[in-house]
Design a protein around this motif. Structure first.
Motif, PDB file in Angstrom:
ATOM      1  N   GLY A  72       0.807  -1.217   0.000  1.00 44.07           N
ATOM      2  CA  GLY A  72       0.000   0.000   0.000  1.00 44.07           C
ATOM      3  C   GLY A  72       0.837   1.262   0.000  1.00 44.07           C
ATOM      4  O   GLY A  72       0.307   2.368   0.025  1.00 44.07           O
ATOM      5  N   LYS A  73       2.161   1.117  -0.034  1.00 38.01           N
ATOM      6  CA  LYS A  73       3.056   2.274  -0.060  1.00 38.01           C
ATOM      7  C   LYS A  73       2.920   3.004  -1.395  1.00 38.01           C
ATOM      8  O   LYS A  73       2.743   2.390  -2.434  1.00 38.01           O
ATOM      9  N   ASP A  74       3.001   4.331  -1.347  1.00 31.29           N
ATOM     10  CA  ASP A  74       2.912   5.155  -2.559  1.00 31.29           C
ATOM     11  C   ASP A  74       4.178   4.973  -3.388  1.00 31.29           C
ATOM     12  O   ASP A  74       5.249   5.413  -3.005  1.00 31.29           O
ATOM     13  N   ASN A  75       4.054   4.319  -4.526  1.00 28.24           N
ATOM     14  CA  ASN A  75       5.199   4.097  -5.403  1.00 28.24           C
ATOM     15  C   ASN A  75       5.287   5.121  -6.522  1.00 28.24           C
ATOM     16  O   ASN A  75       6.087   4.959  -7.429  1.00 28.24           O
ATOM     17  N   THR A  76       4.471   6.155  -6.467  1.00 26.84           N
ATOM     18  CA  THR A  76       4.495   7.142  -7.549  1.00 26.84           C
ATOM     19  C   THR A  76       5.563   8.222  -7.324  1.00 26.84           C
ATOM     20  O   THR A  76       5.764   9.059  -8.184  1.00 26.84           O
ATOM     21  N   LYS A  77       6.236   8.189  -6.164  1.00 32.08           N
ATOM     22  CA  LYS A  77       7.328   9.135  -5.927  1.00 32.08           C
ATOM     23  C   LYS A  77       8.550   8.660  -6.699  1.00 32.08           C
ATOM     24  O   LYS A  77       8.825   7.466  -6.759  1.00 32.08           O
ATOM     25  N   PRO A  78       9.311   9.589  -7.309  1.00 34.82           N
ATOM     26  CA  PRO A  78      10.501   9.178  -8.051  1.00 34.82           C
ATOM     27  C   PRO A  78      11.484   8.425  -7.159  1.00 34.82           C
ATOM     28  O   PRO A  78      11.784   8.853  -6.050  1.00 34.82           O
ATOM     29  N   LYS A  79      11.954   7.288  -7.648  1.00 32.89           N
ATOM     30  CA  LYS A  79      12.950   6.537  -6.885  1.00 32.89           C
ATOM     31  C   LYS A  79      14.343   6.908  -7.375  1.00 32.89           C
ATOM     32  O   LYS A  79      14.534   7.334  -8.514  1.00 32.89           O
ATOM     33  N   LEU A  80      15.294   6.746  -6.493  1.00 29.95           N
ATOM     34  CA  LEU A  80      16.685   7.022  -6.808  1.00 29.95           C
ATOM     35  C   LEU A  80      17.278   5.777  -7.456  1.00 29.95           C
ATOM     36  O   LEU A  80      17.272   4.700  -6.870  1.00 29.95           O
ATOM     37  N   ILE A  81      17.786   5.924  -8.667  1.00 29.69           N
ATOM     38  CA  ILE A  81      18.413   4.820  -9.393  1.00 29.69           C
ATOM     39  C   ILE A  81      19.910   4.923  -9.140  1.00 29.69           C
ATOM     40  O   ILE A  81      20.544   5.910  -9.515  1.00 29.69           O
ATOM     41  N   LEU A  82      20.478   3.917  -8.484  1.00 28.59           N
ATOM     42  CA  LEU A  82      21.890   3.913  -8.112  1.00 28.59           C
ATOM     43  C   LEU A  82      22.626   2.783  -8.818  1.00 28.59           C
ATOM     44  O   LEU A  82      22.085   1.687  -8.973  1.00 28.59           O
ATOM     45  N   ARG A  83      23.868   3.048  -9.195  1.00 27.37           N
ATOM     46  CA  ARG A  83      24.734   2.030  -9.766  1.00 27.37           C
ATOM     47  C   ARG A  83      26.159   2.282  -9.253  1.00 27.37           C
ATOM     48  O   ARG A  83      26.559   3.428  -9.029  1.00 27.37           O
ATOM     49  N   ALA A  84      26.910   1.212  -9.105  1.00 24.03           N
ATOM     50  CA  ALA A  84      28.301   1.301  -8.637  1.00 24.03           C
ATOM     51  C   ALA A  84      29.225   1.541  -9.824  1.00 24.03           C
ATOM     52  O   ALA A  84      29.067   0.931 -10.881  1.00 24.03           O
ATOM     53  N   TYR A  85      30.190   2.441  -9.635  1.00 30.61           N
ATOM     54  CA  TYR A  85      31.177   2.751 -10.658  1.00 30.61           C
ATOM     55  C   TYR A  85      32.551   2.873 -10.004  1.00 30.61           C
ATOM     56  O   TYR A  85      32.679   3.395  -8.890  1.00 30.61           O
ATOM     57  N   SER A  86      33.580   2.425 -10.706  1.00 28.68           N
ATOM     58  CA  SER A  86      34.950   2.541 -10.217  1.00 28.68           C
ATOM     59  C   SER A  86      35.461   3.962 -10.430  1.00 28.68           C
ATOM     60  O   SER A  86      35.231   4.565 -11.469  1.00 28.68           O
ATOM     61  N   ILE A  87      36.188   4.446  -9.459  1.00 26.80           N
ATOM     62  CA  ILE A  87      36.792   5.770  -9.540  1.00 26.80           C
ATOM     63  C   ILE A  87      38.066   5.670 -10.372  1.00 26.80           C
ATOM     64  O   ILE A  87      38.909   4.818 -10.121  1.00 26.80           O
ATOM     65  N   ALA A  88      38.211   6.539 -11.353  1.00 29.95           N
ATOM     66  CA  ALA A  88      39.354   6.494 -12.253  1.00 29.95           C
ATOM     67  C   ALA A  88      40.379   7.585 -11.954  1.00 29.95           C
ATOM     68  O   ALA A  88      41.456   7.592 -12.538  1.00 29.95           O
ATOM     69  N   SER A  89      40.077   8.502 -11.056  1.00 29.20           N
ATOM     70  CA  SER A  89      40.975   9.635 -10.821  1.00 29.20           C
ATOM     71  C   SER A  89      41.919   9.380  -9.655  1.00 29.20           C
ATOM     72  O   SER A  89      41.723   8.485  -8.844  1.00 29.20           O
ATOM     73  N   VAL A 120      24.735   2.079 -21.435  1.00 26.57           N
ATOM     74  CA  VAL A 120      23.975   0.840 -21.657  1.00 26.57           C
ATOM     75  C   VAL A 120      22.622   1.305 -22.185  1.00 26.57           C
ATOM     76  O   VAL A 120      21.820   1.871 -21.437  1.00 26.57           O
ATOM     77  N   ASP A 121      22.393   1.101 -23.478  1.00 29.29           N
ATOM     78  CA  ASP A 121      21.215   1.676 -24.133  1.00 29.29           C
ATOM     79  C   ASP A 121      19.906   1.351 -23.437  1.00 29.29           C
ATOM     80  O   ASP A 121      19.022   2.201 -23.352  1.00 29.29           O
ATOM     81  N   ASP A 122      19.753   0.142 -22.940  1.00 28.56           N
ATOM     82  CA  ASP A 122      18.491  -0.216 -22.282  1.00 28.56           C
ATOM     83  C   ASP A 122      18.619  -0.186 -20.760  1.00 28.56           C
ATOM     84  O   ASP A 122      17.775  -0.709 -20.047  1.00 28.56           O
ATOM     85  N   GLY A 123      19.679   0.450 -20.255  1.00 28.05           N
ATOM     86  CA  GLY A 123      19.881   0.556 -18.813  1.00 28.05           C
ATOM     87  C   GLY A 123      18.964   1.598 -18.192  1.00 28.05           C
ATOM     88  O   GLY A 123      18.396   2.446 -18.877  1.00 28.05           O
ATOM     89  N   GLU A 124      18.854   1.531 -16.877  1.00 26.08           N
ATOM     90  CA  GLU A 124      18.025   2.501 -16.156  1.00 26.08           C
ATOM     91  C   GLU A 124      18.761   3.809 -15.897  1.00 26.08           C
ATOM     92  O   GLU A 124      18.145   4.860 -15.833  1.00 26.08           O
ATOM     93  N   LEU A 125      20.094   3.731 -15.732  1.00 23.15           N
ATOM     94  CA  LEU A 125      20.830   4.929 -15.324  1.00 23.15           C
ATOM     95  C   LEU A 125      21.658   5.566 -16.430  1.00 23.15           C
ATOM     96  O   LEU A 125      21.586   6.780 -16.623  1.00 23.15           O
ATOM     97  N   THR A 126      22.468   4.803 -17.149  1.00 21.75           N
ATOM     98  CA  THR A 126      23.397   5.459 -18.083  1.00 21.75           C
ATOM     99  C   THR A 126      22.712   6.282 -19.170  1.00 21.75           C
ATOM    100  O   THR A 126      23.237   7.346 -19.517  1.00 21.75           O
ATOM    101  N   PRO A 127      21.549   5.895 -19.701  1.00 21.21           N
ATOM    102  CA  PRO A 127      20.910   6.806 -20.660  1.00 21.21           C
ATOM    103  C   PRO A 127      20.576   8.167 -20.031  1.00 21.21           C
ATOM    104  O   PRO A 127      20.674   9.199 -20.690  1.00 21.21           O
TER     105      PRO A 127
END
Length: 109
Positions: free
Chosen positions: A60-77, A93-100
């Motif tokens: 019954g939780k309101d799922n219409t609030k925007p969720k935070l999409i998180l992904r792990a990335y290696s630090i290159a600096s 990643v063309d069909d990914g949730e975050l990189t587009p």
């Protein structure tokens, strides 16, 4: 929406190819010591339109609030530039949730 305590700015973007880019990100809060190759998470919120498509919650939780999409990335600096920026090599990643969404960002976002 309340101000997110984990926020940063894209200070430089270098597109190497259509699918590969270097993102230099400056965090709003001080960055702790790190070793190149260590990972951290990058994320963006869904748009309100995407959030409206979220499936209903069984609790019954309101799922219409925007969720935070998180992904792990290696630090290159190098950690010596951590006060200026943290650098990431990203592959879209063309069909990914975050990189587009990341690919839509411009310097200053």
């Amino acid at each position: 929406m309340a101000k997110d305590p984990f926020n940063a700015t894209l200070v430089e973007r270098q597109d190497l190819t259509a699918e590969l880019a270097i993102f230099r990100v400056r965090a709003d809060a001080p960055v702790k010591d790190f070793i190149p190759g260590q990972y951290t998470t990058l994320g963006l919120y869904q748009s309100p339109e995407e959030a409206a498509k979220n499936p209903p919650s069984r609790t019954g939780k309101d799922n219409t609030k925007p969720k935070l999409i998180l992904r792990a990335y290696s630090i290159a600096s190098s950690p010596t530039v951590r006060d200026e920026h943290v650098e990431f090599f990203l592959v879209v990643v063309d069909d990914g949730e975050l990189t587009p969404k990341l690919w839509q960002l411009k310097e200053g976002d």
